[in-house]
Each structure stands twice: as structure tokens, then as C-alpha cells.
Scaffold this motif. Structure first.
Motif, PDB file in Angstrom:
ATOM      1  N   LEU A  97       0.831  -1.194   0.000  1.00 54.28           N
ATOM      2  CA  LEU A  97       0.000   0.000   0.000  1.00 54.28           C
ATOM      3  C   LEU A  97       0.868   1.246   0.000  1.00 54.28           C
ATOM      4  O   LEU A  97       1.889   1.301   0.694  1.00 54.28           O
ATOM      5  CB  LEU A  97      -0.883   0.031   1.250  1.00 54.28           C
ATOM      6  N   LEU A  98       0.447   2.248  -0.772  1.00 54.63           N
ATOM      7  CA  LEU A  98       1.107   3.546  -0.726  1.00 54.63           C
ATOM      8  C   LEU A  98       0.421   4.405   0.329  1.00 54.63           C
ATOM      9  O   LEU A  98      -0.804   4.451   0.409  1.00 54.63           O
ATOM     10  CB  LEU A  98       1.019   4.276  -2.067  1.00 54.63           C
ATOM     11  N   ALA A  99       1.245   5.064   1.135  1.00 53.20           N
ATOM     12  CA  ALA A  99       0.741   6.037   2.104  1.00 53.20           C
ATOM     13  C   ALA A  99       0.754   7.407   1.440  1.00 53.20           C
ATOM     14  O   ALA A  99       1.746   7.801   0.828  1.00 53.20           O
ATOM     15  CB  ALA A  99       1.628   6.043   3.348  1.00 53.20           C
ATOM     16  N   HIS A 100      -0.345   8.115   1.592  1.00 50.95           N
ATOM     17  CA  HIS A 100      -0.461   9.478   1.073  1.00 50.95           C
ATOM     18  C   HIS A 100      -0.689  10.417   2.243  1.00 50.95           C
ATOM     19  O   HIS A 100      -1.533  10.148   3.107  1.00 50.95           O
ATOM     20  CB  HIS A 100      -1.637   9.590   0.099  1.00 50.95           C
ATOM     21  N   LEU A 101       0.053  11.492   2.268  1.00 50.26           N
ATOM     22  CA  LEU A 101      -0.129  12.545   3.262  1.00 50.26           C
ATOM     23  C   LEU A 101      -0.702  13.745   2.539  1.00 50.26           C
ATOM     24  O   LEU A 101      -0.046  14.298   1.634  1.00 50.26           O
ATOM     25  CB  LEU A 101       1.204  12.896   3.937  1.00 50.26           C
ATOM     26  N   ASP A 102      -1.924  14.103   2.884  1.00 49.63           N
ATOM     27  CA  ASP A 102      -2.612  15.213   2.221  1.00 49.63           C
ATOM     28  C   ASP A 102      -2.575  15.060   0.703  1.00 49.63           C
ATOM     29  O   ASP A 102      -2.325  16.009  -0.035  1.00 49.63           O
ATOM     30  CB  ASP A 102      -2.014  16.551   2.650  1.00 49.63           C
ATOM     31  N   GLY A 103      -2.787  13.819   0.245  1.00 51.98           N
ATOM     32  CA  GLY A 103      -2.879  13.535  -1.183  1.00 51.98           C
ATOM     33  C   GLY A 103      -1.572  13.243  -1.890  1.00 51.98           C
ATOM     34  O   GLY A 103      -1.571  12.843  -3.057  1.00 51.98           O
ATOM     35  N   GLU A 104      -0.445  13.438  -1.230  1.00 54.49           N
ATOM     36  CA  GLU A 104       0.863  13.205  -1.851  1.00 54.49           C
ATOM     37  C   GLU A 104       1.457  11.892  -1.352  1.00 54.49           C
ATOM     38  O   GLU A 104       1.479  11.639  -0.144  1.00 54.49           O
ATOM     39  CB  GLU A 104       1.828  14.348  -1.517  1.00 54.49           C
ATOM     40  N   PRO A 105       1.984  11.053  -2.261  1.00 55.63           N
ATOM     41  CA  PRO A 105       2.590   9.802  -1.814  1.00 55.63           C
ATOM     42  C   PRO A 105       3.863  10.067  -1.002  1.00 55.63           C
ATOM     43  O   PRO A 105       4.712  10.859  -1.415  1.00 55.63           O
ATOM     44  CB  PRO A 105       2.900   9.059  -3.111  1.00 55.63           C
ATOM     45  N   VAL A 106       3.952   9.409   0.160  1.00 51.22           N
ATOM     46  CA  VAL A 106       5.104   9.636   1.042  1.00 51.22           C
ATOM     47  C   VAL A 106       5.762   8.348   1.525  1.00 51.22           C
ATOM     48  O   VAL A 106       6.879   8.392   2.034  1.00 51.22           O
ATOM     49  CB  VAL A 106       4.720  10.486   2.271  1.00 51.22           C
ATOM     50  N   GLY A 107       5.063   7.213   1.400  1.00 52.28           N
ATOM     51  CA  GLY A 107       5.640   5.998   1.950  1.00 52.28           C
ATOM     52  C   GLY A 107       4.971   4.740   1.440  1.00 52.28           C
ATOM     53  O   GLY A 107       3.974   4.790   0.721  1.00 52.28           O
ATOM     54  N   LEU A 108       5.555   3.635   1.847  1.00 54.25           N
ATOM     55  CA  LEU A 108       5.097   2.309   1.449  1.00 54.25           C
ATOM     56  C   LEU A 108       4.845   1.477   2.692  1.00 54.25           C
ATOM     57  O   LEU A 108       5.621   1.530   3.655  1.00 54.25           O
ATOM     58  CB  LEU A 108       6.169   1.623   0.590  1.00 54.25           C
ATOM     59  N   LEU A 109       3.779   0.706   2.656  1.00 58.38           N
ATOM     60  CA  LEU A 109       3.467  -0.271   3.688  1.00 58.38           C
ATOM     61  C   LEU A 109       3.322  -1.626   3.026  1.00 58.38           C
ATOM     62  O   LEU A 109       2.630  -1.749   2.018  1.00 58.38           O
ATOM     63  CB  LEU A 109       2.149   0.094   4.391  1.00 58.38           C
ATOM     64  N   GLN A 110       3.978  -2.621   3.589  1.00 58.61           N
ATOM     65  CA  GLN A 110       3.750  -4.007   3.191  1.00 58.61           C
ATOM     66  C   GLN A 110       3.143  -4.707   4.394  1.00 58.61           C
ATOM     67  O   GLN A 110       3.602  -4.517   5.529  1.00 58.61           O
ATOM     68  CB  GLN A 110       5.052  -4.696   2.795  1.00 58.61           C
ATOM     69  N   ARG A 111       2.104  -5.483   4.151  1.00 59.67           N
ATOM     70  CA  ARG A 111       1.490  -6.237   5.243  1.00 59.67           C
ATOM     71  C   ARG A 111       1.058  -7.601   4.736  1.00 59.67           C
ATOM     72  O   ARG A 111       0.737  -7.770   3.560  1.00 59.67           O
ATOM     73  CB  ARG A 111       0.324  -5.473   5.864  1.00 59.67           C
TER      74      ARG A 111
ATOM     75  N   LEU B 137       8.233   2.100   4.898  1.00 55.35           N
ATOM     76  CA  LEU B 137       9.302   3.058   4.626  1.00 55.35           C
ATOM     77  C   LEU B 137       8.679   4.410   4.349  1.00 55.35           C
ATOM     78  O   LEU B 137       7.540   4.505   3.900  1.00 55.35           O
ATOM     79  CB  LEU B 137      10.177   2.611   3.447  1.00 55.35           C
ATOM     80  N   ILE B 138       9.438   5.436   4.663  1.00 58.33           N
ATOM     81  CA  ILE B 138       9.111   6.800   4.242  1.00 58.33           C
ATOM     82  C   ILE B 138      10.038   7.081   3.068  1.00 58.33           C
ATOM     83  O   ILE B 138      11.261   7.070   3.216  1.00 58.33           O
ATOM     84  CB  ILE B 138       9.315   7.811   5.376  1.00 58.33           C
ATOM     85  N   GLY B 139       9.452   7.281   1.895  1.00 57.09           N
ATOM     86  CA  GLY B 139      10.258   7.415   0.693  1.00 57.09           C
ATOM     87  C   GLY B 139      10.834   8.800   0.482  1.00 57.09           C
ATOM     88  O   GLY B 139      11.896   8.962  -0.114  1.00 57.09           O
ATOM     89  N   THR B 140      10.143   9.798   0.962  1.00 54.43           N
ATOM     90  CA  THR B 140      10.552  11.179   0.754  1.00 54.43           C
ATOM     91  C   THR B 140      11.571  11.567   1.819  1.00 54.43           C
ATOM     92  O   THR B 140      11.217  11.689   2.997  1.00 54.43           O
ATOM     93  CB  THR B 140       9.321  12.105   0.820  1.00 54.43           C
TER      94      THR B 140
END
Length: 177
Positions: free
Chosen positions: A54-68, A97-100
Motif C-alpha cells: 500500500l502507498l501512504a499518502h499525506l494530504d494527497g501526496e505519496p510519502v511511503g510504502l506499507l507491506q502487510r 518506509l518513508i520514501g521522501t
């Protein structure tokens, strides 16, 4: 606000860029060629394996990845963890991870982890808990888990993502609220 969406093949260039960032590459130790990213993330993106990316979005912007994933879906990994700590039936695990790079060290990690667990409890109502192994040298990651409310429940030897880290890991646990 943090929101989530399933990784698709259209997200692979973004993942490649994140995996190449020094703060990510240090811990993920992942090949970043288009072929390697497609090989490793493609099956989950297409629903061909039980893990979820899953991609994490902060206020609509992609910022990280989650694997579960459910640990039971990966018997070898489950056996490795069971040798170190109690693993209740139905337990899941996450990696993140936080990609940015500019967003690291700003308190986003604990927020992302709390949000990831809220989504996990909603999306997987049978999961009683989540276990998160972290290499002992990765202090930033295990501190983020602690700030997010997870408890360190064990320490033991597990296969590392990056061979230079050695096998020592802390195991963190969150139980369904």
C-alpha cells in the motif's frame, strides 16, 4: 491526513526512486532496476500473492510504502518468528518506509505506523495482533514503533534484509484494541 491505496504497476517508478534513496536502501537492500521492482512488487500489485503493498499518502501526496501480510501465508517466516516469540493465530506483520527524504525525522513514522495499524484492524478484522521485526541497529525504526505505541516483546536472531546488519532483531507487537 494519511490515506492508503494499493500499489499498482503505475506506482513502480515511484517505488524505484524511493528504494534508491540512501535512507531506504540502507535498510531495504533492494534492487532498483525496473525488472527487479516488477518481479518483487508485481505479484502483490496483481493480486497473485497474499501480501498487500500500500502507498501512504499525506494530504494527497505519496510519502511511503506499507507491506502487510498474514504470517500464516508465509510458513517459513512464521516458523522463524515462532522460534523467537509467541505468535497468535491470525497475526499479521507490517514493514514500512518513508520514501521522501525530507519527511524523515519529522514525526511522520509514528503517524504512519498508527494509521497503518488502524487500517489493518479495519481491513483484517480477524487479526488479533501485528508483529514487527526490526534489525537492532535500525534505531529510528524501532523508536518510531515505540512512539506509535507498540511494545518490544522479544529479541532474537532472524534473517536480515541486509546481510551487513547481522541477525539480531527486536520484535515489536501491537494487539487489536
Amino acid at each position: 491526513m494519511i490515506t492508503w491505496h494499493r500499489v499498482t504497476e503505475d506506482d513502480f517508478p515511484l517505488l524505484r526512486g524511493w528504494l534508491a534513496q540512501p535512507h531506504v536502501a540502507r535498510w531495504w537492500n533492494h534492487e532498483v532496476s525496473p525488472e527487479a521492482v516488477a518481479r518483487d512488487f508485481g505479484p502483490a500489485a496483481r493480486g497473485e500473492e497474499p501480501s498487500e503493498d500500500l502507498l501512504a499518502h499525506l494530504d494527497g501526496e505519496p510519502v511511503g510504502l506499507l507491506q502487510r501480510c498474514r504470517l500464516a501465508d508465509y510458513p517459513d517466516y512464521l516458523a522463524e518468528l515462532t522460534a523467537v516469540t509467541d505468535v497468535p493465530d491470525g497475526t499479521m506483520t507490517i514493514d514500512y518506509l518513508i520514501g521522501t527524504p525530507e519527511l524523515t525525522g519529522q514525526g511522520l513514522g509514528p503517524r504512519l505506523i498508527r494509521s497503518a495499524l488502524t487500517a489493518l484492524w479495519t481491513d483484517h478484522p480477524a487479526a488479533p495482533s501485528a508483529l514487527v521485526p526490526v534489525p537492532t541497529p535500525n534505531r529510528r525504526s524501532w523508536r518510531a514503533l515505540e512512539k506509535a505505541g507498540l511494545r518490544r516483546v522479544a529479541e532474537g536472531d532472524l534473517e536480515p534484509d541486509n546481510p551487513r546488519d547481522g541477525r539480531a532483531h527486536y520484535i515489536y507487537r501491537a494487539d487489536r484494541p
